[in-house]
Design a protein around this motif. Structure first.
Motif, PDB file in Angstrom:
ATOM      1  N   TRP A   1       6.253 -11.711  25.923  1.00  0.00           N
ATOM      2  CA  TRP A   1       7.302 -10.966  25.228  1.00  0.00           C
ATOM      3  C   TRP A   1       7.083 -10.976  23.725  1.00  0.00           C
ATOM      4  O   TRP A   1       7.006  -9.910  23.107  1.00  0.00           O
ATOM      5  CB  TRP A   1       8.653 -11.583  25.576  1.00  0.00           C
ATOM      6  N   LEU A   2       6.938 -12.145  23.105  1.00  0.00           N
ATOM      7  CA  LEU A   2       6.833 -12.209  21.652  1.00  0.00           C
ATOM      8  C   LEU A   2       5.505 -11.663  21.137  1.00  0.00           C
ATOM      9  O   LEU A   2       5.466 -10.959  20.129  1.00  0.00           O
ATOM     10  CB  LEU A   2       7.020 -13.647  21.159  1.00  0.00           C
ATOM     11  N   LEU A   3       4.406 -11.984  21.794  1.00  0.00           N
ATOM     12  CA  LEU A   3       3.103 -11.522  21.308  1.00  0.00           C
ATOM     13  C   LEU A   3       2.893 -10.034  21.534  1.00  0.00           C
ATOM     14  O   LEU A   3       2.165  -9.404  20.784  1.00  0.00           O
ATOM     15  CB  LEU A   3       1.983 -12.340  21.936  1.00  0.00           C
ATOM     16  N   LYS A   4       3.526  -9.471  22.537  1.00  0.00           N
ATOM     17  CA  LYS A   4       3.378  -8.024  22.777  1.00  0.00           C
ATOM     18  C   LYS A   4       4.242  -7.216  21.809  1.00  0.00           C
ATOM     19  O   LYS A   4       3.925  -6.059  21.539  1.00  0.00           O
ATOM     20  CB  LYS A   4       3.724  -7.697  24.230  1.00  0.00           C
ATOM     21  N   LEU A   5       5.311  -7.835  21.291  1.00  0.00           N
ATOM     22  CA  LEU A   5       6.130  -7.110  20.310  1.00  0.00           C
ATOM     23  C   LEU A   5       5.362  -6.969  18.996  1.00  0.00           C
ATOM     24  O   LEU A   5       5.503  -5.979  18.304  1.00  0.00           O
ATOM     25  CB  LEU A   5       7.433  -7.865  20.054  1.00  0.00           C
TER      26      LEU A   5
END
Length: 131
Positions: A125-129
């Motif tokens: 979630w965080l790295l793809k944002l």
């Protein structure tokens, strides 16, 4: 509580000499073990008995020092305290062991679940944002 008076901690020359002698006897036993093992003429069991005899003699010499008396008093008091211990029964031990195993399994699953959730939150979630 122990009401015995504290003994003086100082060591005299005779005690130091006895401890040095005990160390030398033990060192001589260990040296003899390796020395007579070089050529293989004496079996290892006899050499081991020699080391054990040197240990017993060294312990006997050291037992007659102030340190030896303190160690003997400590062991005697420890044995006295061990007689006061109430040991659990076999049934109590089995039940307690079962509870501990169950708690370890539950906590392992819980920590694994937390690790899985944090991995998915951070990596997915965080790295793809940001990318």
């Amino acid at each position: 509580m122990n009401t015995k008076a504290e003994q003086p901690k100082g060591t005299n020359a005779a005690d130091i000499g006895k401890l040095v002698l005990a160390g030398l006897v033990l060192a001589a036993g260990i040296f003899a073990y390796s020395w007579f093992g070089r050529d293989g003429s004496i079996s290892s069991s006899i050499r081991l008995l020699g080391v054990l005899a040197a240990f017993v003699v060294a312990s006997a010499i050291a037992a007659f020092t102030a340190l030896g008396r303190r160690v003997r008093n400590f062991i005697a008091e420890s044995q006295f305290e061990m007689r006061k211990v109430v040991w659990p029964t076999r049934d109590e031990t089995i039940k307690t062991t079962g509870i501990i195993i169950l708690v370890v399994i539950v906590l392992s699953l819980l920590l694994g679940l937390i690790d899985l959730i944090l991995k998915s939150v951070i990596l997915d979630w965080l790295l793809k944002l940001g990318g």
